[in-house]
Structure formats: C-alpha cells, structure tokens
Design a protein around this motif. Structure first.
Motif, short mmCIF file in Angstrom:
data_model
loop_
_atom_site.label_atom_id
_atom_site.label_comp_id
_atom_site.label_asym_id
_atom_site.label_seq_id
_atom_site.Cartn_x
_atom_site.Cartn_y
_atom_site.Cartn_z
N GLN A 133 1.32 -31.77 28.27
CA GLN A 133 2.59 -32.30 28.74
C GLN A 133 3.56 -31.18 29.11
O GLN A 133 4.18 -31.20 30.18
N ALA A 134 3.68 -30.19 28.24
CA ALA A 134 4.61 -29.09 28.50
C ALA A 134 4.23 -28.32 29.75
O ALA A 134 5.09 -27.98 30.59
N ARG A 135 2.95 -28.04 29.92
CA ARG A 135 2.51 -27.26 31.09
C ARG A 135 2.63 -28.09 32.38
O ARG A 135 2.99 -27.56 33.44
N LEU A 136 2.32 -29.38 32.32
CA LEU A 136 2.46 -30.23 33.50
C LEU A 136 3.91 -30.37 33.92
O LEU A 136 4.24 -30.25 35.10
N GLU A 137 4.79 -30.60 32.95
CA GLU A 137 6.20 -30.80 33.30
C GLU A 137 6.85 -29.50 33.77
O GLU A 137 7.84 -29.54 34.51
N ALA A 138 6.29 -28.35 33.38
CA ALA A 138 6.78 -27.06 33.87
C ALA A 138 6.10 -26.65 35.18
O ALA A 138 6.45 -25.60 35.75
N ASP A 139 5.16 -27.45 35.66
CA ASP A 139 4.35 -27.11 36.84
C ASP A 139 3.72 -25.73 36.68
O ASP A 139 3.69 -24.94 37.62
N ASP A 140 3.19 -25.46 35.51
CA ASP A 140 2.54 -24.18 35.22
C ASP A 140 1.07 -24.30 35.62
O ASP A 140 0.18 -24.43 34.77
N ARG A 141 0.83 -24.23 36.91
CA ARG A 141 -0.52 -24.48 37.41
C ARG A 141 -1.50 -23.41 36.97
O ARG A 141 -2.67 -23.70 36.73
N ALA A 142 -1.03 -22.19 36.86
CA ALA A 142 -1.94 -21.12 36.43
C ALA A 142 -2.51 -21.43 35.05
O ALA A 142 -3.72 -21.29 34.82
N ALA A 143 -1.66 -21.85 34.13
CA ALA A 143 -2.14 -22.18 32.79
C ALA A 143 -3.01 -23.43 32.81
O ALA A 143 -4.05 -23.49 32.14
N LEU A 144 -2.62 -24.43 33.57
CA LEU A 144 -3.38 -25.67 33.62
C LEU A 144 -4.78 -25.44 34.16
O LEU A 144 -5.76 -25.97 33.63
N ASP B 68 -6.47 -22.87 33.96
CA ASP B 68 -7.20 -22.05 33.00
C ASP B 68 -7.18 -22.69 31.61
O ASP B 68 -7.33 -22.01 30.59
N TYR B 69 -7.03 -24.03 31.57
CA TYR B 69 -6.78 -24.71 30.31
C TYR B 69 -7.89 -24.47 29.29
O TYR B 69 -7.64 -24.39 28.08
N ARG B 70 -9.12 -24.35 29.73
CA ARG B 70 -10.22 -24.22 28.77
C ARG B 70 -10.12 -22.93 27.97
O ARG B 70 -10.63 -22.85 26.84
#
Length: 261
Positions: free
Chosen positions: A194-205, A207-209
C-alpha cells in the motif's frame, strides 16, 4: 468520455462467488461506482502463456470451472457474457505496435479469476468480455511494459480489470475460517505494498521480491501479483494508485483492490 481507471482486484478463493465477506460486498458495489465500459479486458492470474501474452477472441466464452473440491453450486454457476473479440484484437494491435509478440486463442473461455469478480461486479453479464494472459516466468517489469502498451484502451471505453491476489500462499491454508487472525507476515507485506503503491514507487514495486518484507512467503510463485503490474502500466506515467478495498480472508489472503487513475 474521461479515461477509465485501471483496476486490480483480489479474487481470493472461488468461494468468493458464494460466501459472504467484506471483499464480496465490495465487488458487488464496485461496478456501480464506475463509468459503464463498452467492453472489459480481464488480465487473470489463471491464464498463463509461454513466451508472450495472448488474447482471447471467443465470441461466446465458456465459463471455466478451473478448481476442485468445492460445493456443487459453484460448478453450476455460469457467466454468459458475450465475448469482445474486437477489443481483444485492438489490444493485440497495440501490443504488436510496441514490439510485443501476441498469441491469439479463438476458444479460451473465462477462468474463475475472471468470472468470479465479474459475476459480482456486473451480475447481468451484459458487457462484452475478453481476456489477456500473463506470461509465465516474465518479470513484474515486463508485465508493466505490457500494460503500458495498452494505455490507449482506457480512452476507448475498455475497462482493464487485473485479477489476482495481493497475497497468495495456499501452502499456509490449514482450514482457517474466513475471518481467521492475520499473521504479521501477511499484514506487513500488504502495508508495504500500500505504501509503495500510493507513493508511486515503481522502482521498489518492480523489485518487490527482493525488497518487500516477506515477499516470497506471500508469493511462493508470483502469478497472482503479476496482473497488478499490468494495471499499473496501463494507467500511464504518473498515475495515482488508490486503495479502494482492504480486507483479509482465511488469515492468509489479502483481498486488497486498487484503482489507478
């Protein structure tokens, strides 16, 4: 007409079609909150193809009961929507224009990742539906690229509905009730997403694994999260993700839904 949002919904267990829960009630009202699409393109975790995505061109897609061990009533359910071959061919053309090879199936029906949420969202089955597969073994980044190629569909009245599960480790199912307590390894992963999606942190998303807490524990295989990246890509650069539902079922299934607009 304003562009449609793209959606990611968690379809959980097939029992969502029969069993009352917060997620079921959310999906029952979701269709009424959206502009009416002229067609729906479902990206389901339950259709995987090798090497390249594929689209379904069936005129009358069958209702696929791709599960076992559930009540007879579930196997008797049908979702008799018309197919959407024109929307599917348009999706294929957009992908090919982006340099992405596309397969085509004239017979693929609607798996339960498609028809279970659709039956709740649009119970009249009066909107044409096609499916787009995910690609077996392809990365989140590759699925975001697939989504990016489909962005024009949002301006053309086609709802892109990505259907998977925010968490999906069925090895941890021990017969827990639908309202069983939620272990920390599930809730912590959901909060990170939720935090990464709402921040639009695509790099982290993407690389989520590697960077998300308990990623492999929640997704021993990642096919149930890959549709989310298609929805994210199709929303376009700078799109904002809004969590439109959050609940848990059986302790281990996070039933979150996100709208990208």
């Amino acid at each position: 007409m304003a562009p449609l949002p793209t959606l990611f919904v968690s379809h959980g267990s097939p029992m969502l079609a029969l069993q009352d829960s917060p997620a079921r009630r959310f999906l029952q009202q979701l269709g009424r909150t959206l502009p009416r699409p002229r067609a729906i393109l479902v990206v389901s975790a339950h259709w995987e193809t090798a090497g390249a995505p594929a689209v379904s061109l069936a005129q009358q897609p069958e209702t696929i009961h791709d599960f076992g061990g559930f009540p007879r009533a579930l196997f008797e359910m049908q979702y008799p929507a018309q197919g959407a071959p024109e929307a599917a061919e348009r999706a294929a053309a957009l992908l090919e224009a982006a340099g992405i090879a596309v397969g085509r199936s004239s017979t693929r029906g609607l798996d339960h990742g498609a028809w279970v949420p659709l039956r709740l969202m649009y119970p009249e089955a009066d909107i044409p539906v096609a499916q787009l597969s995910i690609v077996r073994g392809a990365s989140p980044a590759q699925h975001e690229v697939i989504g990016r190629a489909l962005a024009a569909l949002r301006d053309e009245g086609v709802l892109i509905l990505a259907s998977g599960s925010l968490t999906h480790n069925l090895y941890e199912f021990r017969g827990q009730g639908v309202d069983a307590p939620v272990p920390g390894w599930v809730s912590e992963f959901g909060a990170w997403m939720q935090a990464r999606l709402e921040a639009d942190d695509r790099a982290a998303l993407l690389d989520y694994r590697r960077v998300a807490p308990h990623a492999a524990e929640n997704h021993p295989t990642d096919e149930h999260l890959l549709p989310l990246f298609v929805a994210m890509g199709a929303a376009g650069e700078g799109a904002h993700a809004t969590q439109v539902h959050a609940s848990f079922e059986h302790g281990i299934l996070a039933m979150d839904a996100y709208a990208f607009s």
